[in-house]
Design a protein around this motif. Structure first.
Motif, mmCIF file in Angstrom:
data_model
loop_
_atom_site.group_PDB
_atom_site.id
_atom_site.type_symbol
_atom_site.label_atom_id
_atom_site.label_comp_id
_atom_site.label_asym_id
_atom_site.label_seq_id
_atom_site.Cartn_x
_atom_site.Cartn_y
_atom_site.Cartn_z
ATOM 1 N N UNK A 40 0.871 -1.178 0.000
ATOM 2 C CA UNK A 40 0.000 0.000 0.000
ATOM 3 C C UNK A 40 0.905 1.224 0.000
ATOM 4 N N UNK A 41 0.689 2.120 -0.947
ATOM 5 C CA UNK A 41 1.465 3.363 -0.966
ATOM 6 C C UNK A 41 0.649 4.462 -0.296
ATOM 7 N N UNK A 42 1.378 5.450 0.217
ATOM 8 C CA UNK A 42 0.695 6.608 0.805
ATOM 9 C C UNK A 42 0.401 7.589 -0.322
ATOM 10 N N UNK A 43 -0.876 7.781 -0.640
ATOM 11 C CA UNK A 43 -1.254 8.721 -1.689
ATOM 12 C C UNK A 43 -1.679 10.047 -1.080
ATOM 13 N N UNK A 44 -1.896 11.056 -1.949
ATOM 14 C CA UNK A 44 -2.275 12.382 -1.446
ATOM 15 C C UNK A 44 -3.645 12.341 -0.772
ATOM 16 N N UNK A 45 -4.504 11.452 -1.328
ATOM 17 C CA UNK A 45 -5.857 11.352 -0.748
ATOM 18 C C UNK A 45 -6.043 10.108 0.096
ATOM 19 N N UNK A 46 -4.965 9.640 0.675
ATOM 20 C CA UNK A 46 -5.054 8.460 1.537
ATOM 21 C C UNK A 46 -4.271 7.285 0.988
ATOM 22 N N UNK A 47 -4.358 6.138 1.659
ATOM 23 C CA UNK A 47 -3.579 4.968 1.246
ATOM 24 C C UNK A 47 -4.018 4.420 -0.116
#
Ligand SMILES: Nc1ncnc2c1ncn2[C@@H]1O[C@H](COP(=O)(O)OP(=O)(O)OP(=O)(O)O)[C@@H](O)[C@H]1O
Ligand SMILES: [Mg+2]
Length: 239
Positions: free
Chosen positions: A13-20
């Motif tokens: 799971x990557x950390x995205x700007x709008x959440x995981x």
């Protein structure tokens, strides 16, 4: 000596700007020692992510990856990775690029011998800028082979090459891996390349991606298998 690769319940799971952002989930894949496995999937589905996890260049957020009996925790010296671009040191000659990687490898082949194997005899003293794309990628393969890796990880290594060079490089790879002294994971989105080279083809699909199907190539009619795999991606054969 080749080592088995075992990927169990792996997720990332990557950390995205709008959440995981879950990219991989529940990946189960066993590659036997000396086996040649192709991982086929659409662009952006997580193929490079999976390969980076096996190489120990990144860590899974779930599950476990083992090479032989050891869990991969960080950059694993038993793996060699070849990327889409050759990543040669521009200030070193071809032979130096190979020799640098061979340092510390017990009974490593000489740069001359390994360059001969990949068809680059006579180019030992060339600089990377003097090479064609295909030649540079041959040097990248030589650098991977010279380390005698237990596991060879290939991330679309021929994608930037023209069709003819691509076929030549595929033959070279197949010849070099015939002795089964290394386990190979080849990431590609080229169905024909996978069919020509691999013992087994696994399909990576979905979001997050998981292994959606797998096929042994031996004993299968390649034309049927090709149609079946294309069908899995929602594509039809062009007559
Ligand atoms: N470090 C990162 N941080 C955030 N998202 C990432 C990171 N690395 C990859 N991703 C995302 O993970 C997804 C899968 O990327 P990956 O590079 O593994 O795909 P791929 O199957 O190799 O694609 P391609 O065929 O185009 O090379 C993409 O949506 C990408 O944006
Ligand atoms: Mg990729």
């Amino acid at each position: 000596m080749a080592e088995a690769v075992s990927i169990r319940g792996v997720g990332r799971v990557f950390a995205g700007r709008e959440g995981p952002v879950p990219v991989l989930q529940g990946i189960e894949l066993e590659a036997g020692a000396g086996e040649f496995v192709a991982v086929l999937g659409a662009s952006g589905c997580g193929k490079s992510t999976l390969l980076r996890l096996v190489a120990g260049l990144d860590s899974p957020t779930a599950g476990e990856i083992r090479i032989g009996s050891r869990t991969v925790t960080d950059c694993d010296p038993r793996c060699a990775v070849v990327f889409q671009e050759p990543r040669l040191l521009p200030w070193r000659t071809v032979a130096q690029n190979v020799a640098l990687v061979a340092r510390g490898v017990p009974d490593a082949e000489t740069p001359a011998a390994i360059l001969n194997r990949v068809g680059l005899t006579g180019n030992e003293r060339s600089w990377p800028y003097q090479l064609s794309g295909g030649m540079a990628q041959r040097v990248a393969l030589a650098r991977a082979f010279v380390r005698k890796p237990a596991v060879l990880l290939l991330d679309e290594p021929f994608a930037a090459l023209d069709a003819f060079t691509r076929l030549q490089m595929g033959d070279l790879l197949r010849e070099t891996c015939r002795d089964r002294s290394r386990t190979v994971l080849l990431v590609t989105h080229d169905v024909d390349e996978a069919l020509r080279l691999a013992d087994r083809i696994v399909l990576l699909a979905g979001r997050p991606a998981a292994i959606s199907a797998e096929y042994a190539t031996a004993g299968h009619d390649p034309i049927r298998l090709r149609a079946e795999i294309l069908g899995r991606f929602g594509l039809k054969e062009v007559a």
